[in-house]
Scaffold this motif. Structure first.
Motif, PDB file in Angstrom:
ATOM      1  N   GLU A  82      56.510 139.751  54.770  1.00 15.76           N
ATOM      2  CA  GLU A  82      56.446 138.328  54.412  1.00 15.76           C
ATOM      3  C   GLU A  82      54.989 137.856  54.346  1.00 15.76           C
ATOM      4  O   GLU A  82      54.631 137.055  53.477  1.00 15.76           O
ATOM      5  CB  GLU A  82      57.245 137.510  55.426  1.00 15.76           C
ATOM      6  CG  GLU A  82      58.732 137.819  55.373  1.00 15.76           C
ATOM      7  CD  GLU A  82      59.500 137.171  56.512  1.00 15.76           C
ATOM      8  OE1 GLU A  82      60.399 136.365  56.230  1.00 15.76           O
ATOM      9  OE2 GLU A  82      59.205 137.471  57.693  1.00 15.76           O
ATOM     10  N   ALA A  85      53.765 139.163  51.088  1.00 12.91           N
ATOM     11  CA  ALA A  85      54.245 138.377  49.951  1.00 12.91           C
ATOM     12  C   ALA A  85      53.470 137.066  49.844  1.00 12.91           C
ATOM     13  O   ALA A  85      53.122 136.617  48.741  1.00 12.91           O
ATOM     14  CB  ALA A  85      55.742 138.109  50.098  1.00 12.91           C
ATOM     15  N   LEU A  86      53.160 136.463  50.995  1.00 11.08           N
ATOM     16  CA  LEU A  86      52.413 135.209  50.985  1.00 11.08           C
ATOM     17  C   LEU A  86      51.007 135.427  50.412  1.00 11.08           C
ATOM     18  O   LEU A  86      50.533 134.644  49.578  1.00 11.08           O
ATOM     19  CB  LEU A  86      52.337 134.656  52.413  1.00 11.08           C
ATOM     20  CG  LEU A  86      51.667 133.301  52.591  1.00 11.08           C
ATOM     21  CD1 LEU A  86      52.386 132.213  51.804  1.00 11.08           C
ATOM     22  CD2 LEU A  86      51.619 132.913  54.074  1.00 11.08           C
ATOM     23  N   LEU A  88      50.077 137.739  48.350  1.00 15.06           N
ATOM     24  CA  LEU A  88      50.188 138.008  46.906  1.00 15.06           C
ATOM     25  C   LEU A  88      50.445 136.710  46.136  1.00 15.06           C
ATOM     26  O   LEU A  88      49.924 136.511  45.040  1.00 15.06           O
ATOM     27  CB  LEU A  88      51.294 139.033  46.635  1.00 15.06           C
ATOM     28  CG  LEU A  88      50.965 140.457  47.121  1.00 15.06           C
ATOM     29  CD1 LEU A  88      52.172 141.371  46.957  1.00 15.06           C
ATOM     30  CD2 LEU A  88      49.744 141.020  46.382  1.00 15.06           C
ATOM     31  N   LYS A  89      51.219 135.825  46.742  1.00 13.95           N
ATOM     32  CA  LYS A  89      51.484 134.520  46.119  1.00 13.95           C
ATOM     33  C   LYS A  89      50.180 133.715  46.040  1.00 13.95           C
ATOM     34  O   LYS A  89      49.884 133.073  45.025  1.00 13.95           O
ATOM     35  CB  LYS A  89      52.535 133.773  46.969  1.00 13.95           C
ATOM     36  CG  LYS A  89      52.929 132.428  46.449  1.00 13.95           C
ATOM     37  CD  LYS A  89      53.927 132.573  45.315  1.00 13.95           C
ATOM     38  CE  LYS A  89      54.153 131.234  44.641  1.00 13.95           C
ATOM     39  NZ  LYS A  89      54.749 131.388  43.312  1.00 13.95           N
ATOM     40  N   ILE A  90      49.395 133.763  47.116  1.00 13.13           N
ATOM     41  CA  ILE A  90      48.101 133.059  47.108  1.00 13.13           C
ATOM     42  C   ILE A  90      47.225 133.630  45.990  1.00 13.13           C
ATOM     43  O   ILE A  90      46.595 132.885  45.224  1.00 13.13           O
ATOM     44  CB  ILE A  90      47.391 133.181  48.476  1.00 13.13           C
ATOM     45  CG1 ILE A  90      48.190 132.439  49.550  1.00 13.13           C
ATOM     46  CG2 ILE A  90      45.967 132.650  48.408  1.00 13.13           C
ATOM     47  CD1 ILE A  90      47.729 132.716  50.984  1.00 13.13           C
ATOM     48  N   GLU A  92      48.142 134.984  43.253  1.00  9.38           N
ATOM     49  CA  GLU A  92      48.661 134.544  41.953  1.00  9.38           C
ATOM     50  C   GLU A  92      48.210 133.104  41.663  1.00  9.38           C
ATOM     51  O   GLU A  92      47.751 132.787  40.557  1.00  9.38           O
ATOM     52  CB  GLU A  92      50.189 134.630  42.029  1.00  9.38           C
ATOM     53  CG  GLU A  92      50.935 134.377  40.746  1.00  9.38           C
ATOM     54  CD  GLU A  92      52.446 134.278  41.053  1.00  9.38           C
ATOM     55  OE1 GLU A  92      52.970 135.105  41.854  1.00  9.38           O
ATOM     56  OE2 GLU A  92      53.072 133.359  40.504  1.00  9.38           O
ATOM     57  N   ILE A  93      48.323 132.238  42.673  1.00 10.74           N
ATOM     58  CA  ILE A  93      47.958 130.827  42.462  1.00 10.74           C
ATOM     59  C   ILE A  93      46.446 130.670  42.297  1.00 10.74           C
ATOM     60  O   ILE A  93      45.972 129.905  41.463  1.00 10.74           O
ATOM     61  CB  ILE A  93      48.502 129.968  43.631  1.00 10.74           C
ATOM     62  CG1 ILE A  93      50.034 129.982  43.559  1.00 10.74           C
ATOM     63  CG2 ILE A  93      47.957 128.557  43.585  1.00 10.74           C
ATOM     64  CD1 ILE A  93      50.711 129.054  44.545  1.00 10.74           C
ATOM     65  N   LYS A  96      45.567 131.701  38.793  1.00 11.02           N
ATOM     66  CA  LYS A  96      45.929 130.674  37.803  1.00 11.02           C
ATOM     67  C   LYS A  96      44.926 129.531  37.799  1.00 11.02           C
ATOM     68  O   LYS A  96      44.664 128.923  36.774  1.00 11.02           O
ATOM     69  CB  LYS A  96      47.332 130.134  38.129  1.00 11.02           C
ATOM     70  CG  LYS A  96      48.229 130.245  36.933  1.00 11.02           C
ATOM     71  CD  LYS A  96      49.584 129.577  36.960  1.00 11.02           C
ATOM     72  CE  LYS A  96      50.199 129.257  38.241  1.00 11.02           C
ATOM     73  NZ  LYS A  96      51.535 129.353  38.524  1.00 11.02           N
ATOM     74  N   ARG A 128      44.383 140.773  47.294  1.00  7.38           N
ATOM     75  CA  ARG A 128      45.428 141.795  47.109  1.00  7.38           C
ATOM     76  C   ARG A 128      45.209 142.967  48.070  1.00  7.38           C
ATOM     77  O   ARG A 128      46.176 143.586  48.509  1.00  7.38           O
ATOM     78  CB  ARG A 128      45.467 142.228  45.639  1.00  7.38           C
ATOM     79  CG  ARG A 128      45.996 141.063  44.798  1.00  7.38           C
ATOM     80  CD  ARG A 128      46.092 141.289  43.323  1.00  7.38           C
ATOM     81  NE  ARG A 128      46.731 140.118  42.737  1.00  7.38           N
ATOM     82  CZ  ARG A 128      46.316 139.481  41.645  1.00  7.38           C
ATOM     83  NH1 ARG A 128      45.274 139.922  40.969  1.00  7.38           N
ATOM     84  NH2 ARG A 128      46.956 138.412  41.221  1.00  7.38           N
ATOM     85  N   ASP A 210      50.470 124.913  48.356  1.00  8.18           N
ATOM     86  CA  ASP A 210      51.376 125.192  47.225  1.00  8.18           C
ATOM     87  C   ASP A 210      51.991 126.585  47.358  1.00  8.18           C
ATOM     88  O   ASP A 210      53.132 126.816  46.967  1.00  8.18           O
ATOM     89  CB  ASP A 210      50.634 125.136  45.885  1.00  8.18           C
ATOM     90  CG  ASP A 210      50.160 123.729  45.550  1.00  8.18           C
ATOM     91  OD1 ASP A 210      50.611 122.781  46.236  1.00  8.18           O
ATOM     92  OD2 ASP A 210      49.336 123.581  44.621  1.00  8.18           O
ATOM     93  N   ALA A 211      51.187 127.519  47.877  1.00 10.77           N
ATOM     94  CA  ALA A 211      51.672 128.901  47.984  1.00 10.77           C
ATOM     95  C   ALA A 211      52.692 129.061  49.103  1.00 10.77           C
ATOM     96  O   ALA A 211      53.353 130.092  49.190  1.00 10.77           O
ATOM     97  CB  ALA A 211      50.496 129.852  48.219  1.00 10.77           C
TER      98      ALA A 211
END
Ligand code: NAI
Ligand code: MG
Length: 499
Positions: A82, A85-86, A88-90, A92-93, A96, A128, A210-211
């Motif tokens: 988890e 995943a967090l 990786l989400k950061i 991604e954001i 962007k 990453r 947001d993430a």
């Protein structure tokens, strides 16, 4: 956000002038307890970018309490997957929103967009890599020699609440460098941005929310070093301080840490030797040695500011580096053609221009640069052009003290053993560079130089997997690499008698 067509067209929602940017505590955006604010200005133009909540002891107390609750609460239940995943989400954001973040760095601290955008792969790569590390933490089973049956193993546990105190010379990267390992290991963070450049950290805070970063896991409290920073460094509820900045502040952080004996890692400054042999590929060494100092206007901890050049090629090489420096375009960092932006602040400007006078008084000869740019487009900013001082000797202040500006002190040398001794004759030991085609010379220097990084035929190469840090007064602890992860972990030995 697309690149603006003109510099004037750049108006970021974050740079609204008078609206107060709040601090992030426990997942909420709040004002300072004192109600105080401070200004954030663009060092290229002097324009007011925003008013920022000025945190001090009371806010740090609240943030540390939130970080402690989060550390002991739901965050401790996050599985490695988890946390991965967090992260990786950061990533991604952040990817962007990268253009926007890099432009905020540019307007807040001056570095050209060519540079702030150029670090994209490095910053994303860090996130990453830390994501990968989140699932790679493990203890060991260790065979012991005790009589009977008793089994021993180790657990690696997050150290707890981390106080991250960062400088202004690369705000986004500095945030990731401290938040990344904290999230990977399961720590929580109170981050104190530098007063010169708080905007990117605050915008990053919004993106972290947001993430889905849980409340209290990352708190961001802008404010001054002597108040907010000092409160964090001495706080009994903080388990580790991760600091990047000057050695003087590093010393006060170590003193402040004594109260609860918190762990400290220090990434401090340097006076790094960059050594050019006559047998080097001079065509690559010229821009290499030049950018080792001029990049980010010299505001890099590992800048190769003591340029040792083998006497046979000294005049030629120094002349070519000076020409290279002269060819760089100095200007507003928002101009995509700019290669060298302003210095970050009036304080840095006074410091660097002070060293330009010191160098001349000491008898060094400016081959290029040597005085601030003050006319026309430069009138309102803190602009110092690439400067090369020749005729420098080892004892001059410009050869011993960190200038943190685009200033090379060029010093001749004759042979390998001599340049190792002279290269090491500094109280610092962060970076070092060697330019040669002779592999045995390269190895002798790699071993002989007392510095945390030795770059051969390159300078300032960095990777999240490779440790970075200092010898001597450049600090202790490492960032990047497995070594950095260890700094955010405790080791627990467990013994089980099985008979
Ligand atoms: P600094 O070391 O004073 O500031 C770095 C950070 O430490 C900032 O967030 C600041 O608010 C905080 N701080 C300051 N005093 C503190 C204290 N007593 N307790 C806790 N935190 C504190 O560096 P500054 O004033 O920005 O620059 C001065 C010189 O330091 C530069 O000219 C350069 O030589 C060196 N420096 C080195 C850096 C590096 O990357 N190693 C980065 C920035 C500065
Ligand atoms: Mg300071």
């Amino acid at each position: 956000m697309a690149m603006p067509q003109t510099i004037e067209a750049y108006r970021h929602p974050f740079t609204t002038g008078t609206e107060v940017k709040r601090m992030l505590i426990n997942g909420e955006w709040v004002r300072a307890a004192s109600g105080k604010t401070f200004e954030s200005r663009n060092p290229a133009t002097g324009d007011l970018l925003a008013m920022v909540a000025e945190g001090d002891k009371e806010d740090i107390d609240r943030a540390v309490a939130a970080a402690r609750r989060a550390f002991e609460g739901s965050w401790s239940k996050f599985k490695p997957f988890e946390r991965q995943a967090l992260l990786l989400k950061i990533a991604e954001i952040v990817e962007k929103n990268y253009d926007e973040l890099s432009m905020l760095d540019t307007v807040d601290m001056g570095a050209p967009v060519a540079r702030t955008r150029g670090t994209k792969q490095r910053v994303l790569g860090m996130l990453r890599w830390y994501a990968g590390m989140a699932t790679s933490i493990h203890g060991e089973t260790i065979e012991n020699s005790l009589p009977g049956e008793i089994f021993s193993y180790t657990l690696k546990e997050p150290i707890g609440v981390v106080g991250a105190i960062i400088p202004w010379n690369g705000p986004l990267g500095a945030c990731i460098w401290k938040i990344g390992p904290a999230l990977a290991t399961g720590c929580t963070v109170v981050l104190k941005p530098a007063e010169e450049a708080p905007l990117t950290p605050l915008r990053l805070g919004e993106l972290l929310m947001d993430a889905g970063v849980p409340p209290g896991v990352v708190n961001i409290v802008p404010g001054y070093g002597e108040t907010a920073g000092a409160a964090l460094a001495e706080h009994p509820g903080v388990d580790k301080v991760a600091f990047t900045g000057s050695h003087l502040t590093g010393q006060s952080i170590v003193r402040a840490s004594a109260f609860n004996l918190k762990r400290v890692s220090l990434e401090l400054g340097g006076k790094s030797p960059d050594i050019v042999f006559a047998d080097a590929d001079l065509d690559t060494a010229v821009p290499g040695a030049g950018m080792a100092v001029f990049a980010n206007s010299g505001q890099i901890c590992s800048a190769g500011t003591r340029l040792f050049v083998e006497r046979k090629v000294y005049d030629e090489f120094v002349g070519r580096v000076a020409d290279f420096g002269k060819s760089l375009k100095v200007g507003n960092g928002l101009d995509p053609d700019t290669q060298i932006g302003p210095l970050v602040s009036e304080q840095q400007y006074e410091r660097v221009t002070g060293y330009l006078s010191t160098g001349r008084q000491e008898g060094a000869r400016p081959v290029t640069g040597g005085a601030a740019l003050t006319e026309g487009v430069y009138a309102k900013g803190y602009f110092v052009p690439p400067t090369v001082f020749a005729d420098v000797n080892d004892n001059m202040r410009i050869a011993q003290e960190e200038i943190f500006g685009p200033v090379i002190s060029a010093i001749p040398f004759t042979d390998v053993e001599e340049v190792i001794t002279r290269g090491n004759a500094t109280s610092f030991g962060l970076g070092s560079g060697v330019w040669t085609r002779d592999v045995s010379k390269a190895h002798r220097l790699a071993k002989g130089l007392r510095a945390g990084s030795v770059w051969i035929n390159c300078y300032q190469a960095m990777d999240p997997a490779v440790p970075f840090g200092g010898y001597k007064m450049s600090g202790y602890g490492r960032e990047s690499g497995i070594q950095q992860m260890e700094e955010y972990l405790n080791v627990k030995a467990v013994w089980i008698k099985t008979a």
